[in-house]
Each structure stands twice: as C-alpha cells, then as structure tokens.
Write a protein that holds these residues in place. Sequence first.
Motif, mmCIF file in Angstrom:
data_model
loop_
_atom_site.group_PDB
_atom_site.id
_atom_site.type_symbol
_atom_site.label_atom_id
_atom_site.label_comp_id
_atom_site.label_asym_id
_atom_site.label_seq_id
_atom_site.Cartn_x
_atom_site.Cartn_y
_atom_site.Cartn_z
ATOM 1 N N GLY A 147 28.551 7.980 43.557
ATOM 2 C CA GLY A 147 29.699 8.083 44.444
ATOM 3 C C GLY A 147 30.184 6.771 45.030
ATOM 4 N N VAL A 148 29.529 5.650 44.718
ATOM 5 C CA VAL A 148 29.954 4.355 45.260
ATOM 6 C C VAL A 148 30.766 3.618 44.195
ATOM 7 C CG1 VAL A 148 29.207 2.118 46.161
ATOM 8 C CG2 VAL A 148 27.963 4.192 46.793
ATOM 9 N N GLN A 149 31.927 3.147 44.590
ATOM 10 C CA GLN A 149 32.797 2.366 43.730
ATOM 11 C C GLN A 149 33.169 1.079 44.467
ATOM 12 O OE1 GLN A 149 36.124 4.698 42.157
ATOM 13 N NE2 GLN A 149 35.001 6.559 42.690
ATOM 14 N N VAL A 150 33.738 0.145 43.763
ATOM 15 C CA VAL A 150 34.298 -1.052 44.386
ATOM 16 C C VAL A 150 35.771 -1.105 44.019
ATOM 17 C CG1 VAL A 150 34.322 -3.579 44.413
ATOM 18 C CG2 VAL A 150 32.147 -2.357 44.444
ATOM 19 N N ALA A 151 36.602 -1.252 45.060
ATOM 20 C CA ALA A 151 38.050 -1.386 44.865
ATOM 21 C C ALA A 151 38.448 -2.803 45.212
ATOM 22 C CB ALA A 151 38.790 -0.397 45.769
ATOM 23 N N TRP A 152 39.446 -3.359 44.484
ATOM 24 C CA TRP A 152 39.938 -4.643 44.907
ATOM 25 C C TRP A 152 41.421 -4.589 45.175
ATOM 26 C CZ3 TRP A 152 36.441 -4.942 40.756
ATOM 27 C CH2 TRP A 152 36.958 -5.015 39.485
ATOM 28 N N PHE A 153 41.799 -5.488 46.088
ATOM 29 C CA PHE A 153 43.151 -5.545 46.626
ATOM 30 C C PHE A 153 43.678 -6.955 46.429
ATOM 31 C CE2 PHE A 153 40.590 -2.507 48.841
ATOM 32 C CZ PHE A 153 41.417 -1.416 49.059
ATOM 33 N N GLY A 154 44.987 -7.063 46.368
ATOM 34 C CA GLY A 154 45.561 -8.393 46.267
ATOM 35 C C GLY A 154 46.201 -8.590 44.920
ATOM 36 N N PRO A 155 46.368 -9.811 44.528
ATOM 37 C CA PRO A 155 45.804 -11.004 45.143
ATOM 38 C C PRO A 155 46.556 -11.397 46.411
ATOM 39 C CG PRO A 155 47.197 -11.625 43.308
ATOM 40 C CD PRO A 155 47.180 -10.122 43.346
ATOM 41 N N ASP A 156 46.024 -12.416 47.054
ATOM 42 C CA ASP A 156 46.658 -13.053 48.206
ATOM 43 C C ASP A 156 46.565 -12.256 49.501
ATOM 44 O OD1 ASP A 156 47.310 -15.146 46.462
ATOM 45 O OD2 ASP A 156 49.200 -14.189 45.913
ATOM 46 N N VAL A 157 45.518 -11.465 49.651
ATOM 47 C CA VAL A 157 45.284 -10.742 50.895
ATOM 48 C C VAL A 157 43.832 -10.955 51.293
ATOM 49 C CG1 VAL A 157 45.274 -8.490 52.010
ATOM 50 C CG2 VAL A 157 46.971 -8.970 50.259
ATOM 51 N N PRO A 158 43.528 -11.464 52.460
ATOM 52 C CA PRO A 158 44.402 -11.700 53.614
ATOM 53 C C PRO A 158 45.147 -13.026 53.601
ATOM 54 C CG PRO A 158 42.148 -12.123 54.256
ATOM 55 C CD PRO A 158 42.119 -11.661 52.819
ATOM 56 N N PHE A 159 44.929 -13.884 52.604
ATOM 57 C CA PHE A 159 45.708 -15.122 52.497
ATOM 58 C C PHE A 159 45.763 -15.545 51.030
ATOM 59 C CE2 PHE A 159 41.438 -16.010 54.039
ATOM 60 C CZ PHE A 159 40.922 -16.838 53.055
ATOM 61 N N THR A 190 33.663 -1.821 49.034
ATOM 62 C CA THR A 190 32.994 -0.632 48.506
ATOM 63 C C THR A 190 33.728 0.597 49.037
ATOM 64 O OG1 THR A 190 31.414 -0.553 50.346
ATOM 65 C CG2 THR A 190 30.697 -1.695 48.329
ATOM 66 N N VAL A 191 33.726 1.649 48.246
ATOM 67 C CA VAL A 191 34.311 2.919 48.653
ATOM 68 C C VAL A 191 33.310 4.004 48.264
ATOM 69 C CG1 VAL A 191 36.237 4.523 48.344
ATOM 70 C CG2 VAL A 191 36.659 2.057 48.315
ATOM 71 N N GLY A 192 32.861 4.765 49.230
ATOM 72 C CA GLY A 192 31.911 5.846 48.967
ATOM 73 C C GLY A 192 30.556 5.614 49.604
ATOM 74 N N LEU A 193 30.202 4.378 49.911
ATOM 75 C CA LEU A 193 28.941 4.092 50.598
ATOM 76 C C LEU A 193 28.912 4.790 51.951
ATOM 77 C CD1 LEU A 193 26.253 2.514 50.710
ATOM 78 C CD2 LEU A 193 27.547 0.579 51.648
ATOM 79 N N SER A 194 30.059 4.885 52.601
ATOM 80 C CA SER A 194 30.127 5.450 53.953
ATOM 81 C C SER A 194 29.881 6.955 53.995
ATOM 82 C CB SER A 194 31.479 5.135 54.587
ATOM 83 O OG SER A 194 32.537 5.689 53.829
ATOM 84 N N ARG A 195 29.737 7.595 52.859
ATOM 85 C CA ARG A 195 29.379 9.021 52.859
ATOM 86 C C ARG A 195 27.925 9.219 53.297
ATOM 87 N NH1 ARG A 195 32.166 9.796 47.137
ATOM 88 N NH2 ARG A 195 34.277 10.225 47.850
ATOM 89 N N ARG A 196 27.173 8.126 53.298
ATOM 90 C CA ARG A 196 25.750 8.191 53.664
ATOM 91 C C ARG A 196 25.556 7.768 55.118
ATOM 92 N NH1 ARG A 196 26.414 7.172 48.394
ATOM 93 N NH2 ARG A 196 24.889 7.999 46.940
ATOM 94 N N HIS A 197 24.636 8.445 55.761
ATOM 95 C CA HIS A 197 24.242 8.155 57.142
ATOM 96 C C HIS A 197 23.106 7.138 57.053
ATOM 97 C CE1 HIS A 197 24.276 9.369 61.348
ATOM 98 N NE2 HIS A 197 22.953 9.399 61.330
ATOM 99 N N LEU A 198 23.392 5.875 57.420
ATOM 100 C CA LEU A 198 22.430 4.788 57.238
ATOM 101 C C LEU A 198 21.788 4.414 58.567
ATOM 102 C CD1 LEU A 198 24.690 2.675 54.877
ATOM 103 C CD2 LEU A 198 22.749 4.098 54.198
ATOM 104 N N GLY A 199 20.461 4.341 58.577
ATOM 105 C CA GLY A 199 19.725 4.040 59.797
ATOM 106 C C GLY A 199 19.761 2.569 60.171
ATOM 107 N N LEU A 200 19.488 2.301 61.451
ATOM 108 C CA LEU A 200 19.370 0.946 61.979
ATOM 109 C C LEU A 200 18.021 0.799 62.666
ATOM 110 C CD1 LEU A 200 22.945 0.542 63.498
ATOM 111 C CD2 LEU A 200 22.060 -0.540 61.430
ATOM 112 N N PRO A 201 17.482 -0.417 62.752
ATOM 113 C CA PRO A 201 16.165 -0.620 63.355
ATOM 114 C C PRO A 201 16.047 -0.131 64.806
ATOM 115 C CG PRO A 201 16.839 -2.596 62.197
ATOM 116 C CD PRO A 201 18.009 -1.664 62.197
ATOM 117 N N ASN A 202 17.154 -0.107 65.548
ATOM 118 C CA ASN A 202 17.102 0.330 66.944
ATOM 119 C C ASN A 202 17.108 1.847 67.095
ATOM 120 O OD1 ASN A 202 19.724 1.094 66.385
ATOM 121 N ND2 ASN A 202 20.676 -0.350 67.810
ATOM 122 N N GLY A 203 17.048 2.564 65.975
ATOM 123 C CA GLY A 203 17.043 4.020 66.016
ATOM 124 C C GLY A 203 18.424 4.622 65.832
#
Length: 192
Positions: free
Chosen positions: A28-40, A48-61
Amino acid sequence: MAGLIEHLESFLGLITGGSRGDDATPEGVQVAWFGPDVPFGGVTTLVTVGLSRRHLGLPNGGALHQELVMHVPTDDYPARAAGLLFQVAGEMVRREAGLQHGQVIGPRGPLFPDSQTTAMVAISPRYMPESFAVCHTESAPVVLTWLVPITTGEAEVIQKSGWGTLEQAFAAQNPDLADPGRAEVALDQLTW
C-alpha cells in the motif's frame, strides 16, 4: 487518501509520476513525485503515499501517522530518492515506529552517486509553508516529514549535540538542502 492527495497537490501541483516500488515495498505504500520546479526551480519533490495508513509508535509512548518528503534536483536524482523513501518506509513499517524530529537515519554509505551524503535527518518541511507540515484527514492528522540528506560529519554533530546545533549551522551557512551533491557545512565553525 483523497484528502492527503488534495493537500499535497494544493501545495505541490499535480502528481507528475510515481512508483509502486518492488517486492520489498510495504503493501500500500507508493511514492509520488511533483514538479518539476516545486517548491523552487530545478527541484522535484517526492512524497510517500500510503505510509500514513499505519499507526506508528514513538519512544515517548505516543503515535502518529506519517508520510515522508524529499526534495532533490530534477536531473538524475528522483529515481534514487524514491528508492530511499521506500527503504525508510519499509524500516518504519517493520519497526512499527515513526520518525521523530531531528532523528538521524544512517550513516550507511553514499546515498547518491558522487555525493558526500551518507545519512538523512527527519525534520519539518522548511522549504514549504508551515500549513503543509500536517494534513488533517478524516481518519487522523498526517505528519509530513522531510528527509534531508546529510554527511557523516553532520550526522555526528546531531548525535553529539542534537539537531539544534546542525540547524544553526544550516541557518548560518545556508547550504542547498535539496542538493545531495552539496558540500558538507563547515563543521569547524560550530560550537558544541
């Protein structure tokens, strides 16, 4: 994903290409590219597109939903950058862990041909407006994290003194952080 795509395209323009990776790519993870010339001018932005479907932990809990961003020169770098994004996303999925602000990935050897960069640091996307950094979707806020290629010496600065020390050097010396072929900042000028 519609909300995320709309958010990305509102800042970066329409998606101009992408990749689904290979057999090692997290499902479910893909990479999309935009541009050229963005943001400069002369830059292609990959996300990445699709990584955010996962709930990822952090060391602080805590936990977060995260996508990765990389800006690179349009010539020669986008395909290699996509591979790096897939590799980091795969590590995050395996560990079930997100990246913290200022976290170093590597060093692991040259990231790009003819480049001194051997590691990456995860930071807020500074070349973009502040409102780009978090996409508020129906399911959860998605944190957009910029992976900046850095040298082994720059990675050592972060590991010894924290991200703030290298951030100050970047602010003072103003290197092109979208160029993996850039020279290392003058580390002898730092006070740690």
